[in-house]
Design a protein around this motif. Structure first.
Motif, short mmCIF file in Angstrom:
data_model
loop_
_atom_site.label_atom_id
_atom_site.label_comp_id
_atom_site.label_asym_id
_atom_site.label_seq_id
_atom_site.Cartn_x
_atom_site.Cartn_y
_atom_site.Cartn_z
N ASP A 43 35.24 -37.48 21.39
CA ASP A 43 35.68 -36.43 20.78
C ASP A 43 36.29 -36.17 20.71
N ASN A 45 39.82 -34.67 19.41
CA ASN A 45 39.55 -33.37 19.62
C ASN A 45 39.81 -32.81 20.49
N THR A 46 38.30 -32.63 21.48
CA THR A 46 38.76 -31.84 22.94
C THR A 46 38.56 -32.97 24.05
#
Length: 104
Positions: A43, A45-46
């Motif tokens: 991911d 975003n993480t």
């Protein structure tokens, strides 16, 4: 000789009668994707710098650039947005786009 032929016939019959192994036995998640493929994706975003470095062609400087971009501009909206990160062009995107995702 007769015993060898009989043994071969019995062995062949057992092999042919054995259940076949399915080519794809990977379990699917609720969206129909294989769970192992989803688990191996990152991911954007993480992901940490260390996790991003597992991507092909992404070293520490590109990984840091991705995290800095995310910290400055906010979360990624789509994977294609990676081309806005310094050092990542269309060619690099094609290498890694199937290994990353963003949650919308």
């Amino acid at each position: 000789m007769k015993k060898q032929i009989t043994s071969l016939l019995v062995f062949s019959a057992l092999v042919l009668a054995a259940p076949s192994i399915q080519a794809n036995t990977t379990p699917l998640n609720s969206s129909g994707n294989s769970t192992s493929a989803v688990a191996s994706q990152i991911d954007l975003n993480t992901a940490t710098v260390t996790e991003l470095q597992r991507l092909p062609g992404v070293g520490i400087s590109k990984a840091k650039a991705i995290v800095e971009y995310r910290d400055t501009k906010g979360p990624f909206v789509e994977v294609a947005e990676l081309t806005e990160v310094k050092g990542i062009g269309d060619k690099m995107l094609r290498k890694i786009e199937d290994r990353v995702f963003v949650v919308k």
